[in-house]
Design a protein around this motif. Structure first.
Motif, mmCIF file in Angstrom:
data_model
loop_
_atom_site.group_PDB
_atom_site.id
_atom_site.type_symbol
_atom_site.label_atom_id
_atom_site.label_comp_id
_atom_site.label_asym_id
_atom_site.label_seq_id
_atom_site.Cartn_x
_atom_site.Cartn_y
_atom_site.Cartn_z
ATOM 1 N N MET A 161 0.829 -1.171 0.067
ATOM 2 C CA MET A 161 0.229 0.157 0.058
ATOM 3 C C MET A 161 0.906 1.083 0.106
ATOM 4 S SD MET A 161 -2.936 -0.826 2.722
ATOM 5 C CE MET A 161 -3.919 -2.255 2.541
ATOM 6 N N THR A 164 5.755 2.499 -3.307
ATOM 7 C CA THR A 164 7.222 2.897 -2.850
ATOM 8 C C THR A 164 7.932 3.233 -4.148
ATOM 9 O OG1 THR A 164 6.987 1.320 -1.062
ATOM 10 C CG2 THR A 164 9.121 2.055 -1.793
ATOM 11 N N PHE A 165 8.858 4.288 -4.208
ATOM 12 C CA PHE A 165 9.831 4.527 -5.069
ATOM 13 C C PHE A 165 10.982 3.802 -5.080
ATOM 14 C CE2 PHE A 165 7.611 8.653 -5.924
ATOM 15 C CZ PHE A 165 7.277 8.605 -7.294
ATOM 16 N N LEU A 181 12.976 5.580 -1.595
ATOM 17 C CA LEU A 181 12.669 6.878 -1.361
ATOM 18 C C LEU A 181 11.735 6.646 -0.016
ATOM 19 C CD1 LEU A 181 12.151 8.952 -4.344
ATOM 20 C CD2 LEU A 181 14.240 8.622 -3.080
ATOM 21 N N TYR A 214 8.019 10.299 0.093
ATOM 22 C CA TYR A 214 7.702 10.074 -1.337
ATOM 23 C C TYR A 214 6.640 8.791 -1.451
ATOM 24 C CZ TYR A 214 11.828 12.887 -1.606
ATOM 25 O OH TYR A 214 12.597 14.232 -1.531
ATOM 26 N N ARG A 215 5.527 9.034 -2.129
ATOM 27 C CA ARG A 215 4.895 7.791 -2.687
ATOM 28 C C ARG A 215 4.787 7.848 -4.096
ATOM 29 N NH1 ARG A 215 1.531 6.073 1.890
ATOM 30 N NH2 ARG A 215 3.049 6.601 3.814
ATOM 31 N N CYS A 216 4.521 6.774 -4.836
ATOM 32 C CA CYS A 216 4.511 6.612 -6.227
ATOM 33 C C CYS A 216 3.096 6.761 -6.622
ATOM 34 C CB CYS A 216 5.095 5.293 -6.769
ATOM 35 S SG CYS A 216 5.384 4.992 -8.490
ATOM 36 N N ASP A 217 2.721 7.887 -6.672
ATOM 37 C CA ASP A 217 1.252 8.203 -6.663
ATOM 38 C C ASP A 217 0.937 9.598 -7.035
ATOM 39 O OD1 ASP A 217 -1.522 7.790 -6.466
ATOM 40 O OD2 ASP A 217 -1.638 7.096 -4.197
ATOM 41 N N TYR A 218 0.230 9.987 -8.057
ATOM 42 C CA TYR A 218 0.378 11.064 -8.750
ATOM 43 C C TYR A 218 -1.021 11.595 -9.413
ATOM 44 C CZ TYR A 218 2.455 15.397 -10.801
ATOM 45 O OH TYR A 218 2.789 16.783 -11.305
ATOM 46 N N SER A 223 0.506 13.888 -4.321
ATOM 47 C CA SER A 223 1.758 14.304 -4.875
ATOM 48 C C SER A 223 2.718 13.399 -4.465
ATOM 49 C CB SER A 223 2.251 15.661 -4.167
ATOM 50 O OG SER A 223 3.345 16.012 -4.446
ATOM 51 N N PRO A 224 3.564 13.116 -5.593
ATOM 52 C CA PRO A 224 4.578 12.099 -5.213
ATOM 53 C C PRO A 224 5.698 12.554 -4.248
ATOM 54 C CG PRO A 224 5.111 13.138 -7.551
ATOM 55 C CD PRO A 224 3.847 13.651 -6.982
ATOM 56 N N MET A 225 5.594 13.838 -4.022
ATOM 57 C CA MET A 225 6.615 14.110 -2.798
ATOM 58 C C MET A 225 5.721 15.160 -2.106
ATOM 59 S SD MET A 225 10.066 16.602 -2.911
ATOM 60 C CE MET A 225 9.204 18.189 -2.842
ATOM 61 N N HIS A 227 5.230 16.205 2.533
ATOM 62 C CA HIS A 227 6.248 16.697 3.845
ATOM 63 C C HIS A 227 5.439 15.904 5.067
ATOM 64 C CE1 HIS A 227 7.471 19.536 0.895
ATOM 65 N NE2 HIS A 227 8.722 19.648 1.984
ATOM 66 N N PHE A 347 3.014 22.597 -5.242
ATOM 67 C CA PHE A 347 4.436 22.535 -5.979
ATOM 68 C C PHE A 347 4.444 23.088 -7.294
ATOM 69 C CE2 PHE A 347 3.244 18.946 -3.245
ATOM 70 C CZ PHE A 347 4.300 19.010 -2.291
ATOM 71 N N GLU A 348 3.420 23.661 -7.834
ATOM 72 C CA GLU A 348 3.355 24.479 -8.998
ATOM 73 C C GLU A 348 4.272 25.696 -8.664
ATOM 74 O OE1 GLU A 348 -0.683 24.403 -11.164
ATOM 75 O OE2 GLU A 348 -0.523 26.317 -10.346
ATOM 76 N N VAL B 504 9.153 25.016 -3.483
ATOM 77 C CA VAL B 504 9.439 23.650 -3.235
ATOM 78 C C VAL B 504 9.164 23.019 -4.735
ATOM 79 C CG1 VAL B 504 8.857 21.801 -1.898
ATOM 80 C CG2 VAL B 504 8.778 24.098 -0.599
ATOM 81 N N ASN B 529 11.166 3.093 -10.503
ATOM 82 C CA ASN B 529 9.773 3.135 -11.038
ATOM 83 C C ASN B 529 9.303 4.501 -11.083
ATOM 84 O OD1 ASN B 529 10.166 2.858 -8.376
ATOM 85 N ND2 ASN B 529 8.070 2.211 -7.962
#
Lengths: 359, 785
Positions: A161, A164-165, A181, A214-218, A223-225, A227, A347-348, B504, B529
């Motif tokens: 779940m 993970t990157f 990560l 970090y999560r591999c989810d976008y 957001s993949p990154m 805090h 993040f924009e 950021v 990945n």
């Protein structure tokens, strides 16, 4: 007419003429010229005084007094006129220097902290003030710290779940385990506890660990990154009541009002019992609104009592010590506090957004 | 996981509303994602009988209907469908009804004709994704009845997210057990009827060699099944629960799984070659899965095979060839307990998720393996006929997870929770299946077969906590030893204070953007990945990220930006990797804009240099800026390394014009970075008394060779100026008319001061002479005045 009479007359005439001239002066420069003309070293009065020498000595003091009287009168008149003109001149200058104070000030660059930074600063400060020490850890982690030591063995469903990157070309330990990560700030629990014990300390230990995860989810809501801030405390007799107390204090301080909290039983491998924490909706005072989807509650973080396997993995005896831990998403708390509707804005880095949120 | 509310009610006589039950489930630790109310969603839609139908006078495709909904007057309805006729019964949304698609029915005129309602299709009722025309109801539908009631639409469907530790609740029975225990209501008995076994049907021959991965395996043949679609009630239930009806057998097995939690599998018996073996895979064995994938298996995968091929990856997916199809008549049913870790590992290896694997991974109830076999057999026979064979059983279900016991002190749980645990709570846990004996401060707990998540006292503390309710636990602030607070890192704050906006950006960037500022040396850390190529490598420079932010903003009518970012850079090192904490800056475009008191100006090198100098000064540091033409990505002649003490702490310069253009930026871009980890500790300022005697200022102007650096000049004048020289700064720089082409005119302002006296004319003259002489000697510079 005697010399003295002539002199007296001359003095009287001079006084009259001077006073008239003084009162006719239009500015300080003219007045200064007049002062020089009448009272200066080569002025009119000095001229008159030259005539005194021709007088018999017994008359000289008389005329001397007379001269002094005239001098005094002129000086007084001059001073008065001078102050009058000074006041006038100042008034004119003030009028001349009158500004449009509504014109904008000269513009200079105005900086702003990113809203996530502001959130991190606020959150960290609250825990610092409560006595939690600040710790950090690496973002590229091994599986041991990110999973195994946190009671998430390889076959554990929770591991999948975490989205993970993994990184290429780095490995850890004898078995060349892959590096990743970090998916949460919880590995800092392990690192901080180990360091603490290695330095020869004994609990209590209270730590706040802010950082990037970090999560591999976008998508729109991921957001993949992002805090997180990890908070934990290990001591004798730490209980869930303490967890609730700290959460209540923290959340009320952060949201600058007394918030209601609700703990819901949940599952995290690294805590037992585990609880998700809701706060009474800060937008509708728990009446139910769009933000809380009508429930009156908003989920803000995950928490629990540190699992004995986690304490064991760092060598803390769970029959003597217990601890609580929780991890919170900084972006989520900032969004709730500042009313920011969309995670992607962080993040924009649109400078209009950053300036707006800068205060 | 979606659970129809009516299914729960079959198991426990719940009197609360779906919303109240959802709250109870949340309190008990089951996350409720939402509640759907299919019946309430069509409230106001009633059964209507079409009594008259004429074409709309002004529209070809519309009809005027007179509809009887059981009230005194017939309803006039303008209808656009064409599949209805007089005498048909149809769903009528009456005025005021809100349909699932958000439409609220109002009385109105359509092309001049009054319409007091709307005839509905299945789509409009939220019952189907698409439909052709109106839903025509059966002739026996009572006129005027609520359609939701007539169609027996589900009152509520609760959408749950079951946590990984509670595999026992990935089914109706498990959730009902928790609810029944909590509300002290009885849980329905499971139908104990067993299927009648026909001796003519051969038992399935099974051998299990991997018995630690498969401690129990049940199989039975059912012959002569007349396969048909599953009944409407079952299909409706499956759809409500979020599953697609497939065929009669598969639907029954899915229903049993949703209801009892035991995943089962059915093989077409005629496509099985000989005996069944449950064993570990040999590396490289072939498996053609039901989903069309062809796998080479890994040694250790648990599989089910017949004499010639692999017929299932145990607990995950069957093979394509052995599956049940519409022509199947003879089946073999499988019900088993597969070891969770085994299923999990294999499932992850092939990234193959199924409803079955999700349940096996979390651990099924060993005691349900046989029950599910009975329930499925009965249902199949009841619905599709067939003769049922005897069950072949390998292994002992009762031995799995048998007698797991936890003994601990009540006070241990109490101190963990911070609350007392009254003995009355034990009863709730007993109803949840636990065996509990309490004597004094000790409890002795026998864990039920379906709770694989409980083995230690801390696990029990969670059970007690959820039964008592987390709300009952008080909020107590612990006493916390105050530790000297860590010194706050002010790096980004100080950058922001001088007018930069903090950004950021992502720690991963595009490799080709990395290459613009970092040469390829094999030390990049890239992701296995990545989300995309643009986010595929861990950054080794913050500049690409800043360039992208600048581009984003300049594209949005910003005339200039001043940005700063603090974050880590990641690089491979000889013994692993390093994460350096850096602060980076970017300036481009206008630093001043046109205004009433001044005019616009673009950022240049010295704007950014000033920011760095003041940033360093705040921390008691100064930097030497050493011209360096070799910094990748920066323009030669406008770039420098920054030396702080003896440390190479940072870099500054103008971004190469071609690179800037690649980011669509046409104003000069200046960037800098400082490695915060390398930066030496600044000196904390010490007090020095303020000068008592006045100083003097003197100006000198020289002509220097064009290439002379101001650093060299100032170093020379400073050492020549002696003790009295307090400061020397360049106040004027001129090239142009009156100055030879290879020269530059520099004006230097000196401030002189003595600590113990007022300076005399002779003092300052002497200093100026010394300076003029030194400068003349060192640089062959011409003194101009």
């Amino acid at each position: 007419m005697s010399d003295i009479e002539a002199l007296n007359e001359q003095l009287a005439g001079l006084q009259e003429e001077a006073l008239k001239a003084f009162s006719g002066a239009t500015d300080l420069a003219v007045l200064e010229q007049l002062r020089v003309a009448y009272l200066g070293k080569k002025g009119a009065l000095t001229e008159v005084l030259k005539g005194v020498g021709k007088l018999p000595p017994e008359q000289r003091p008389v005329i001397g007094q007379q001269v002094n009287a005239v001098k005094q009168a002129l000086a007084t008149a001059l001073d008065a006129m001078e102050s009058e003109l000074a006041v006038k001149a100042k008034a004119e200058r003030i009028e001349a220097e009158r500004l449009d104070v509504t014109l904008p000030g000269r513009s200079g660059p105005v900086g702003a902290l990113h809203p996530v930074q502001q959130g991190l600063d606020e959150i960290t400060a609250i825990f610092s003030q409560m006595g939690f020490a600040v710790a950090e850890g690496p973002e590229i982690e091994n599986e041991f710290h990110n999973f195994d030591a946190l009671n998430i063995p390889p076959e554990h469903p929770a591991r999948a779940m975490h989205d993970t990157f993994f990184v290429k070309g780095l490995s850890s330990g004898e078995n060349a385990e892959p590096m990743l990560l970090r998916t949460h700030t919880s590995p800092v629990q392990i690192r901080a506890m180990r360091r603490f014990l290695e330095e020869g300390h004994e609990p209590p230990l209270a730590v706040v660990a802010p950082g990037r995860v970090y999560r591999c989810d976008y998508d729109v809501t991921h957001s993949p990154m992002f805090h997180q801030v990890e908070v934990f405390k290990v001591d004798h007799d730490v209980s869930m009541a303490h967890l609730k107390g700290v959460l209540k204090h923290f959340l009320s301080t952060y949201f600058e009002r007394e918030v209601d909290i609700r703990l819901r039983p949940h599952y995290f491998p690294f805590t037992e019992p585990s609880a998700e924490v809701d706060i009474g909706c800060v937008f509708c005072a728990r009446k139910g609104c769009r933000i809380c989807k009508g429930s009156g509650w908003i989920e803000v973080l995950g928490s629990g009592m540190i699992h004995p396997n986690v304490l064991r993995s760092v060598g803390i005896d769970s029959s003597i010590f217990s601890g609580f831990a929780f991890g919170l998403g900084v972006e989520r708390l900032v969004m709730l506090k500042q009313g920011i509707p969309d995670l992607r804005l962080f993040f924009e880095n649109d400078v209009r957004f950053l300036r707006r949120m800068g205060s | 996981m979606k659970i129809p509310f009516s299914w729960l009610k079959e198991q426990v006589a719940l009197s609360k509303s779906p919303a109240e039950i959802a709250d109870d489930l949340i309190r008990l630790g089951h996350e409720v994602e939402g509640i759907e109310l299919p019946r309430a969603a069509v409230q106001g839609v009633r059964v209507g009988l079409i009594e008259a139908k004429v074409p709309h006078p002004d529209a070809d495709k519309l009809s005027l209907l007179k509809v009887n909904i059981g009230e005194a007057e017939l309803l006039d309805i303008v209808c656009g469908a064409s599949n209805m006729d007089v005498g048909d019964k149809i769903p009528v949304a009456t005025v005021g009804t809100s349909l699932p698609n958000g439409l609220t029915i109002k009385k109105g005129k359509i092309r001049g004709e009054t319409s007091c309602g709307m005839c509905c299709s299945e789509t409009e009722l939220g019952l189907a994704d698409e439909s052709a025309g109106l839903l025509i109801l059966p002739a026996d539908a009572p006129i005027g009845m609520e359609v939701g009631e007539f169609l027996q639409l589900e009152e509520a469907v609760i959408d749950l997210s079951i946590t990984p530790n509670r595999g026992d609740c990935m089914n109706v029975r498990g959730l009902a057990r928790d609810l029944a225990a909590d509300a002290n209501l009885p849980l329905a008995d499971i139908n104990s009827q067993t299927a009648e076994v026909e001796s003519t049907v051969q038992a399935v021959a099974v051998s299990v060699s991997a018995d630690s991965d498969c401690p129990v395996y049940l199989a039975r043949r059912i012959e002569g099944v007349k396969l048909a679609d599953s009944p409407a009630w079952m299909q409706a239930g499956l759809i409500m629960a979020g599953m697609r009806p497939v065929n009669g057998i598969v639907d029954v097995l899915n229903y049993v799984m949703l209801y009892y939690g035991q995943p089962m599998h059915a093989f077409d018996a005629d496509n099985i070659d000989g005996d069944i073996t449950v064993r570990s895979a040999v590396a490289g064995e072939d498996f053609a899965a039901l989903d069309g994938r062809k796998l080479k298996l890994t040694a250790g995968d648990l599989l089910v095979s017949d004499a010639s091929s692999v017929i299932a990856l145990a607990g995950i997916m069957g093979s394509e060839a052995s599956g049940v199809s519409n022509s199947t008549t003879n089946i073999v049913l499988e019900s088993a307990f597969f070891r969770p870790a085994r299923v999990s590992e294999t499932r992850r290896t092939y990234a193959m998720v199924s409803e079955a694997s999700m349940r096996f991974e979390r651990g099924v109830d060993p005691l349900m393996v046989a029950t599910a076999m009975q329930q499925a057999s009965l249902l199949i026979q009841q619905l599709f006929g067939g003769q049922i064979g005897a069950i072949t059983t390998c292994g002992d279900a009762a031995a799995i997870h048998a007698g797991v016991r936890v003994r601990c002190a009540v006070s241990r749980i109490e101190s963990r929770l911070g609350i007392e645990i009254p003995e009355s709570v034990d009863a709730v846990l007993r109803r949840m299946g636990f065996g509990i004996e309490r004597s004094g401060n000790t409890i002795d707990v026998t864990v039920p077969s379906f709770r694989h998540d409980i083995s230690i006292a801390e696990d029990l503390s969670e059970e007690y906590a959820r039964v008592i309710g987390f709300d009952a636990i008080p909020e107590v602030l612990p006493s916390l030893a105050t530790i000297a607070p860590a010194r706050l890192d002010r790096s980004i704050h100080d950058a922001v204070a001088s007018g930069f906006l903090q950004v950021v950006s992502y720690a991963f960037i595009a490799e080709k953007e990395q290459r613009l500022f970092v040469p390829a040396d094999g030390n990049d850390i890239s992701l296995e990945n990545p989300i995309s190529d643009a986010m595929s490598v861990m950054r080794r420079s913050a500049w690409p990220g800043l360039m992208n932010v600048a581009k984003h903003n300049l594209n949005r009518q910003q005339a200039g930006v001043a940005l700063a970012e603090q974050g880590r850079l990641y690089v491979k090192t000889a013994n692993g990797h390093a994460e350096d904490n850096v602060l980076a800056w970017l300036m481009t475009g206008e630093v001043a804009r046109d205004e009433w008191c001044g005019s616009a100006r673009n950022a240049d090198f010295f704007d950014l240099k000033a920011a760095l100098e003041s940033w360093l000064a705040v921390r008691g540091l100064t930097g030497r800026f050493i011209a360096d033409d070799s910094i990748v990505g920066l323009q030669a002649g406008q770039s420098a390394r920054i030396l702080v003490g003896r440390v190479e702490a940072g870099r500054i310069g103008k971004v190469d014009g071609d690179i800037a253009a690649a980011f669509d930026i046409d104003t000069p871009v200046f960037v800098a970075d400082i490695n915060l980890d390398a930066l030496p500790e600044g000196k904390k300022a010490k007090f020095q008394s303020l000068p008592e005697f006045p100083g003097v200022e003197r100006d000198l102007v020289f002509l220097f060779d064009k290439h002379t650096t101001s650093e060299a000049i100032l170093n020379t004048v400073r050492s020549a100026g002696g003790k009295l020289l307090n400061d020397a700064r360049i106040f004027d720089l001129y090239q142009g008319k009156g100055v030879p082409e290879d020269k530059v005119s520099l004006g230097i302002r000196f401030s002189l001061q003595a600590a113990d006296r007022t300076l005399t004319q002779e003092d300052s003259d002497a200093a100026m002479h010394a300076i003029i002489e030194a400068v003349g000697k060192r640089f062959a510079a011409t003194f101009r005045g």
